[in-house]
Design a protein around this motif. Sequence first.
Motif, PDB file in Angstrom:
ATOM      1  N   GLN A 171       0.808  -1.276  -0.007  1.00  0.00           N
ATOM      2  CA  GLN A 171       0.080   0.002   0.030  1.00  0.00           C
ATOM      3  C   GLN A 171       0.817   1.302   0.069  1.00  0.00           C
ATOM      4  OE1 GLN A 171      -3.187  -0.030   2.912  1.00  0.00           O
ATOM      5  NE2 GLN A 171      -2.959  -2.272   3.282  1.00  0.00           N
ATOM      6  N   PHE A 193       3.877   3.168   5.515  1.00  0.00           N
ATOM      7  CA  PHE A 193       3.270   4.512   5.939  1.00  0.00           C
ATOM      8  C   PHE A 193       4.192   5.244   6.723  1.00  0.00           C
ATOM      9  CE2 PHE A 193      -0.165   1.520   5.087  1.00  0.00           C
ATOM     10  CZ  PHE A 193      -1.336   2.399   4.642  1.00  0.00           C
ATOM     11  N   SER A 221      -2.896  -2.290  12.287  1.00  0.00           N
ATOM     12  CA  SER A 221      -1.535  -2.285  12.481  1.00  0.00           C
ATOM     13  C   SER A 221      -0.442  -2.112  11.236  1.00  0.00           C
ATOM     14  CB  SER A 221      -1.132  -3.450  13.288  1.00  0.00           C
ATOM     15  OG  SER A 221      -1.305  -4.545  12.334  1.00  0.00           O
ATOM     16  N   PHE A 265       3.619   0.864  14.553  1.00  0.00           N
ATOM     17  CA  PHE A 265       3.674   1.353  16.061  1.00  0.00           C
ATOM     18  C   PHE A 265       4.093   0.262  17.301  1.00  0.00           C
ATOM     19  CE2 PHE A 265       0.717   4.396  14.364  1.00  0.00           C
ATOM     20  CZ  PHE A 265       1.178   5.512  14.804  1.00  0.00           C
ATOM     21  N   LEU A 281      -3.356  -5.678  15.164  1.00  0.00           N
ATOM     22  CA  LEU A 281      -4.696  -6.202  14.713  1.00  0.00           C
ATOM     23  C   LEU A 281      -4.834  -5.674  13.180  1.00  0.00           C
ATOM     24  CD1 LEU A 281      -8.072  -6.601  16.644  1.00  0.00           C
ATOM     25  CD2 LEU A 281      -7.988  -5.554  14.442  1.00  0.00           C
ATOM     26  N   SER A 298      -5.707  -7.646   7.384  1.00  0.00           N
ATOM     27  CA  SER A 298      -4.768  -8.311   5.983  1.00  0.00           C
ATOM     28  C   SER A 298      -3.654  -9.331   6.813  1.00  0.00           C
ATOM     29  CB  SER A 298      -4.148  -7.209   5.315  1.00  0.00           C
ATOM     30  OG  SER A 298      -2.859  -7.842   4.813  1.00  0.00           O
ATOM     31  N   ALA A 347      -0.233  -8.006   5.853  1.00  0.00           N
ATOM     32  CA  ALA A 347       0.397  -7.023   6.695  1.00  0.00           C
ATOM     33  C   ALA A 347       0.841  -7.692   8.002  1.00  0.00           C
ATOM     34  CB  ALA A 347      -0.784  -6.080   7.173  1.00  0.00           C
ATOM     35  N   ALA A 395      -8.296  -9.834  12.126  1.00  0.00           N
ATOM     36  CA  ALA A 395      -9.734  -9.747  12.222  1.00  0.00           C
ATOM     37  C   ALA A 395     -10.183  -8.341  11.814  1.00  0.00           C
ATOM     38  CB  ALA A 395     -10.195  -9.586  13.776  1.00  0.00           C
ATOM     39  N   ASN A 396     -11.260  -8.189  11.329  1.00  0.00           N
ATOM     40  CA  ASN A 396     -12.121  -6.921  11.190  1.00  0.00           C
ATOM     41  C   ASN A 396     -12.148  -5.979  12.427  1.00  0.00           C
ATOM     42  OD1 ASN A 396     -13.850  -4.667  10.706  1.00  0.00           O
ATOM     43  ND2 ASN A 396     -14.973  -5.991   9.131  1.00  0.00           N
ATOM     44  N   PHE A 435     -13.649  -3.588  13.400  1.00  0.00           N
ATOM     45  CA  PHE A 435     -15.256  -3.087  13.711  1.00  0.00           C
ATOM     46  C   PHE A 435     -15.503  -4.212  14.765  1.00  0.00           C
ATOM     47  CE2 PHE A 435     -13.725  -0.039  10.696  1.00  0.00           C
ATOM     48  CZ  PHE A 435     -14.136   1.058  11.251  1.00  0.00           C
ATOM     49  N   ASP A 470      -5.496   3.553  14.076  1.00  0.00           N
ATOM     50  CA  ASP A 470      -5.136   4.156  12.920  1.00  0.00           C
ATOM     51  C   ASP A 470      -5.662   3.615  11.737  1.00  0.00           C
ATOM     52  OD1 ASP A 470      -3.373   5.942  11.344  1.00  0.00           O
ATOM     53  OD2 ASP A 470      -1.667   4.489  11.068  1.00  0.00           O
ATOM     54  N   PRO A 471      -6.926   3.881  11.624  1.00  0.00           N
ATOM     55  CA  PRO A 471      -7.500   3.304  10.262  1.00  0.00           C
ATOM     56  C   PRO A 471      -7.266   3.960   8.905  1.00  0.00           C
ATOM     57  CG  PRO A 471      -9.145   4.678  11.386  1.00  0.00           C
ATOM     58  CD  PRO A 471      -7.933   4.684  12.084  1.00  0.00           C
ATOM     59  N   PRO A 472      -7.646   3.012   7.889  1.00  0.00           N
ATOM     60  CA  PRO A 472      -7.381   3.667   6.737  1.00  0.00           C
ATOM     61  C   PRO A 472      -8.407   4.870   6.515  1.00  0.00           C
ATOM     62  CG  PRO A 472      -8.672   1.607   6.443  1.00  0.00           C
ATOM     63  CD  PRO A 472      -8.155   1.864   8.034  1.00  0.00           C
TER      64      PRO A 472
HETATM   65  N1  SAH Z   1      -0.702   2.174  11.575  1.00  0.00           N
HETATM   66  C1  SAH Z   1      -0.084   1.722  10.413  1.00  0.00           C
HETATM   67  C2  SAH Z   1      -0.792   2.018   9.058  1.00  0.00           C
HETATM   68  C3  SAH Z   1      -2.376   1.607   8.847  1.00  0.00           C
HETATM   69  S1  SAH Z   1      -2.765   1.638   7.207  1.00  0.00           S
HETATM   70  C4  SAH Z   1       1.462   2.075  10.230  1.00  0.00           C
HETATM   71  O1  SAH Z   1       1.679   2.600  11.320  1.00  0.00           O
HETATM   72  O2  SAH Z   1       2.146   1.530   9.261  1.00  0.00           O
HETATM   73  C5  SAH Z   1      -4.308   0.981   7.503  1.00  0.00           C
HETATM   74  C6  SAH Z   1      -4.305  -0.647   7.778  1.00  0.00           C
HETATM   75  O3  SAH Z   1      -5.913  -0.920   8.439  1.00  0.00           O
HETATM   76  C7  SAH Z   1      -4.006  -1.492   6.706  1.00  0.00           C
HETATM   77  O4  SAH Z   1      -3.003  -2.482   6.826  1.00  0.00           O
HETATM   78  C8  SAH Z   1      -5.432  -2.253   6.294  1.00  0.00           C
HETATM   79  O5  SAH Z   1      -5.077  -3.590   5.879  1.00  0.00           O
HETATM   80  C9  SAH Z   1      -5.997  -2.274   7.647  1.00  0.00           C
HETATM   81  N2  SAH Z   1      -7.508  -2.710   7.678  1.00  0.00           N
HETATM   82  C10 SAH Z   1      -8.441  -1.737   6.843  1.00  0.00           C
HETATM   83  N3  SAH Z   1      -9.545  -2.141   6.999  1.00  0.00           N
HETATM   84  C11 SAH Z   1      -9.770  -2.934   8.275  1.00  0.00           C
HETATM   85  C12 SAH Z   1     -10.574  -3.452   9.197  1.00  0.00           C
HETATM   86  N4  SAH Z   1     -11.832  -3.408   8.874  1.00  0.00           N
HETATM   87  N5  SAH Z   1     -10.273  -4.155  10.168  1.00  0.00           N
HETATM   88  C13 SAH Z   1      -8.791  -4.272  10.377  1.00  0.00           C
HETATM   89  N6  SAH Z   1      -7.743  -3.805   9.608  1.00  0.00           N
HETATM   90  C14 SAH Z   1      -8.331  -3.061   8.575  1.00  0.00           C
END
Ligand code: SAH
Length: 404
Positions: A205, A210, A234, A239, A254, A257, A260, A287-288, A290, A307-309
């Motif tokens: 990504q 990031f 994560s 982090f 968590l 993917s 990841a 896991a998801n 949420f 730290d969500p997308p």
């Molecule tokens: N904190 C990270 C960057 C996060 S990027 C860092 O420091 O590098 C966002 C991450 O959220 C991606 O790895 C993606 O796979 C994950 N993601 C997206 N939707 C998700 C969900 N519903 N549940 C868990 N993880 C999710």
Amino acid sequence: MNAPDSQALKLRISPRAESAVRGGHPWIFSDSVTKQNREGIAGEYAIVYDRNNSFLCIGLYDPNSPLRVRVLHSGKPQTLDDAWWSAHWNETVERRKSLFDDQTTGYRCCNGESDGWPGFIVDRYDATLVLKLYTAAWFPHLKRILSLLTPFSERVVLRLSRNIQDSAKSHSLADGQVIFGKPLEGPVRFLENGIAFQADVERGQKTGFFLDQRDNRKRVGALSAKRDILNVFSFAGGFSLAAAAGGARSATDLDISAHALEQAKRNFDLNRETAAIAQCQHACIQANAFDWLKSAESGKYDLIILDPPSLAKREAERAEAVRAYGFLVKQALQLLRKKGILVAASCSAHVSEEEFFSTVQESIRRGNRTFQVLETTGHPPDHPATFPEARYLKCIYIGMDSGR
Ligand code: SAH
């Protein structure tokens, strides 16, 4: 400036767009173009004149994008020749000269519009540069630009935003292609504040990592001694690694993917020789977030990172994103020990800093919890943001009081 040749692409724009450009805004939208001497092709220079027929700016034309012109230079008339491009790149490099020591070899060298390079990003991962393009308008200029990048690197990898991958084919270019130097042999290794990481620059990504969260990771590291950390969303464990280096007792990553999380494990393995990281108990949960946060046991962590997308990729998704942030915070609080710390970040440009910070605090207040805002942060210096649409990153650090 040389007199513009009669065939040059010349544009007039609305007074409003003219004021925006004078104020430093780098985009001219298609519906602001009021006059044009001829059709233009992707990547040619468009010269924009003001209402008095004087030079306003010059930029890259893109007939297939609502961002019709991306400004490269405004002010005095200027020819964009080799000397200009070379000076332009050198200024960009110069801006980062004193930002990093040899313990940080992964950083952004060029942050698009905010560095004067619209739709053009360059990230460094040690000796590998990753060039990410967001407009096909750069394709005709690639050869010239590459000659500027190569003295700074052993290899240049090209990444393309999805919307330009088709048109890249006609230039014999593809996403993930090594356009200079030796072929890739897997992920690329680099350092961030002394911690080793690997980035999948070919397929990962963004450009593979990031990098924009570097300073927040460092802050989290400083807050982590003897704590149990939950790192939600994560990615590759950035982090968690910082927390482990800072003396965390445990760090749980968590992510939805599996790929990841594999990267996170590999990054922990890379740092086994660092005693603090070797001693930190690392766990992964696929896991998801949420769903998982809703059903998880309460009160297990001292510090939780959210730290969500980007939850609002479009303005229409803003309200829903705000609700989702509120939900994540509410659920995370259930898992936080007394006097725990919550670190909540947002990378949605459509949700403003004010709205995000107040959403987080509102969600905590609704649970009748008292807290202190320890700190708020924005963009790190290698990711400057010079106009409103470029400001996406914000993060708030909350220290919970002892009562539940
Ligand atoms: N904190 C990270 C960057 C996060 S990027 C860092 O420091 O590098 C966002 C991450 O959220 C991606 O790895 C993606 O796979 C994950 N993601 C997206 N939707 C998700 C969900 N519903 N549940 C868990 N993880 C999710």
